[in-house]
Design a protein around this motif. Sequence first.
Motif, PDB file in Angstrom:
ATOM      1  N   THR A 191      28.290  11.128  34.451  1.00 36.47           N
ATOM      2  CA  THR A 191      28.408  10.302  33.576  1.00 36.47           C
ATOM      3  C   THR A 191      27.233   9.893  32.598  1.00 36.47           C
ATOM      4  OG1 THR A 191      27.472   8.240  35.020  1.00 36.47           O
ATOM      5  CG2 THR A 191      29.933   8.636  34.988  1.00 36.47           C
ATOM      6  N   ASP A 248      25.831  14.109  28.099  1.00 35.87           N
ATOM      7  CA  ASP A 248      26.697  14.084  26.853  1.00 35.87           C
ATOM      8  C   ASP A 248      27.352  15.154  26.428  1.00 35.87           C
ATOM      9  OD1 ASP A 248      26.076  11.297  26.585  1.00 35.87           O
ATOM     10  OD2 ASP A 248      24.441  11.658  25.430  1.00 35.87           O
ATOM     11  N   HIS A 279      36.621  12.994  29.621  1.00 36.38           N
ATOM     12  CA  HIS A 279      35.665  12.190  29.807  1.00 36.38           C
ATOM     13  C   HIS A 279      34.295  12.861  29.471  1.00 36.38           C
ATOM     14  CE1 HIS A 279      38.340   9.133  31.799  1.00 36.38           C
ATOM     15  NE2 HIS A 279      39.146  10.279  32.015  1.00 36.38           N
ATOM     16  N   GLY A 303      29.971  10.117  26.915  1.00 37.83           N
ATOM     17  CA  GLY A 303      29.306   9.684  25.781  1.00 37.83           C
ATOM     18  C   GLY A 303      28.943  10.729  24.578  1.00 37.83           C
ATOM     19  N   SER A 360      34.557   7.148  26.359  1.00 39.33           N
ATOM     20  CA  SER A 360      33.168   7.341  26.044  1.00 39.33           C
ATOM     21  C   SER A 360      32.705   8.297  25.094  1.00 39.33           C
ATOM     22  CB  SER A 360      32.117   7.530  27.317  1.00 39.33           C
ATOM     23  OG  SER A 360      32.463   6.541  28.384  1.00 39.33           O
TER      24      SER A 360
END
Length: 176
Positions: free
Chosen positions: A113, A116, A134, A137, A157
Amino acid sequence: PALKNYVLNITDGTVVWMLAGPAPYHGLIIASSSGENHFNMVDLSGTVYNNSIYHDAGAAGYTVFNGGVLSSPVSLISGALFALHETELAGDITIDTAYAGFLTISDNYAVSTSSDIDISVGANVNDFIISDNHLGGGTITVAAGTSNRYQITGNVSASVSDGGTGSSKLILTSGQ
């Protein structure tokens, strides 16, 4: 003869040669004579690659990559179709302005998570779908140009920067 480091003479009988330096090292190269390819659950992890996938397959190149791990960037130069699904990503994806085939990038996820993962689509690239990824970010960028007939939806994200001027497109960020 014994192998030596780069730029050192290696004598082999009457011949002297040397390794000039490392060449780009790709995990998977799809070239113009490749035709149709299907890859399922392939592990191209590790940091040794310049690109996990280097796809320069020309107008006849058809590649589907389902599942697996890609730890280095993915470079799409040309092809008739490229599909990347349900794959763990740790490197960015770049689609060159010369790419003229169909393209689908969906249901993929960042290795963590905190990763990026950026997806960059070159100017004037048409006919692509980037959905339900996913990316931890990252940013999905469509360069300024006449890009048309594309969909960027449901990417968790990820922010979107759309420079395509076409009218047949659908863009929904994860916040919508």
